[in-house]
Design an enzyme around this catalytic site. Structure first.
Site, PDB file in Angstrom:
ATOM      1  N   GLY A  50       0.734  -1.094  -0.108  1.00 18.29           N
ATOM      2  CA  GLY A  50      -0.300   0.140   0.100  1.00 18.29           C
ATOM      3  C   GLY A  50       1.135   1.185   0.022  1.00 18.29           C
ATOM      4  O   GLY A  50       0.360   2.193  -0.064  1.00 18.29           O
ATOM      5  N   CYS A  51       2.145   1.173   0.148  1.00 23.74           N
ATOM      6  CA  CYS A  51       3.135   1.971   0.261  1.00 23.74           C
ATOM      7  C   CYS A  51       3.535   2.466  -1.064  1.00 23.74           C
ATOM      8  O   CYS A  51       3.837   1.296  -2.647  1.00 23.74           O
ATOM      9  CB  CYS A  51       4.321   2.082   1.187  1.00 23.74           C
ATOM     10  SG  CYS A  51       3.866   2.149   2.561  1.00 23.74           S
ATOM     11  N   THR A  52       4.034   3.857  -1.210  1.00 19.33           N
ATOM     12  CA  THR A  52       4.258   4.175  -3.012  1.00 19.33           C
ATOM     13  C   THR A  52       5.934   4.275  -2.674  1.00 19.33           C
ATOM     14  O   THR A  52       6.446   3.410  -4.257  1.00 19.33           O
ATOM     15  CB  THR A  52       4.136   5.752  -3.300  1.00 19.33           C
ATOM     16  OG1 THR A  52       2.502   5.655  -3.590  1.00 19.33           O
ATOM     17  CG2 THR A  52       4.834   6.007  -4.647  1.00 19.33           C
TER      18      THR A  52
END
Length: 135
Positions: A50-52
């Site tokens: 979910g992290c860029t």
């Protein structure tokens, strides 16, 4: 100290700064306080989804409490990792299973970080809750 008290402490620190840029710089400075993260812990099982940017979290259980370590390849995210670790480390497994807080809202992070970074914070909290569920 409870998770709620830790959130309140960080909120007070962030509220000290009047403008977004100062808060942003403060978050970056927090990231510089992260403990060294071992290269061998940068494995797929420890990645936060979910992290860029890339974020890794590990857990250790001591005396019925979970302790977390983490890092990121982005400087602002390192600060967010530091804040999440400060809030959730040294908590019992039960506390972590039961926590149901909107940290982004509580800390007013939506004023400072992008929606993608907010997703990353949510991803970190999910990973912590997953570690607690499986402990």
């Amino acid at each position: 100290m409870s998770i709620e008290q830790r959130v309140q402490n960080i909120k007070e620190d962030l509220d000290f700064f009047d403008d977004e840029l100062a808060k942003y710089e403060y978050i970056i400075d927090l990231g510089k306080k992260l403990e060294e993260f071992k290269e061998e812990d940068k494995i797929p099982a420890n990645i936060v989804h979910g992290c860029t940017s890339q974020v890794w979290l590990t857990k250790e259980i001591k005396d019925g409490k979970l302790f977390f370590k983490g890092t990121s390849d982005a400087i602002i995210v390192k600060g967010l990792v530091y804040m999440i670790l400060e809030i959730f480390s040294n908590s019992t497994i039960e506390e972590l299973k039961e926590v149901d807080m909107d940290i982004i809202h509580e800390l007013k992070l939506s004023e400072v970080i992008t929606p993608n970074r907010q997703s990353g914070v949510i991803g970190m909290i999910k990973k912590i809750k997953e570690y607690a569920q499986n402990a």
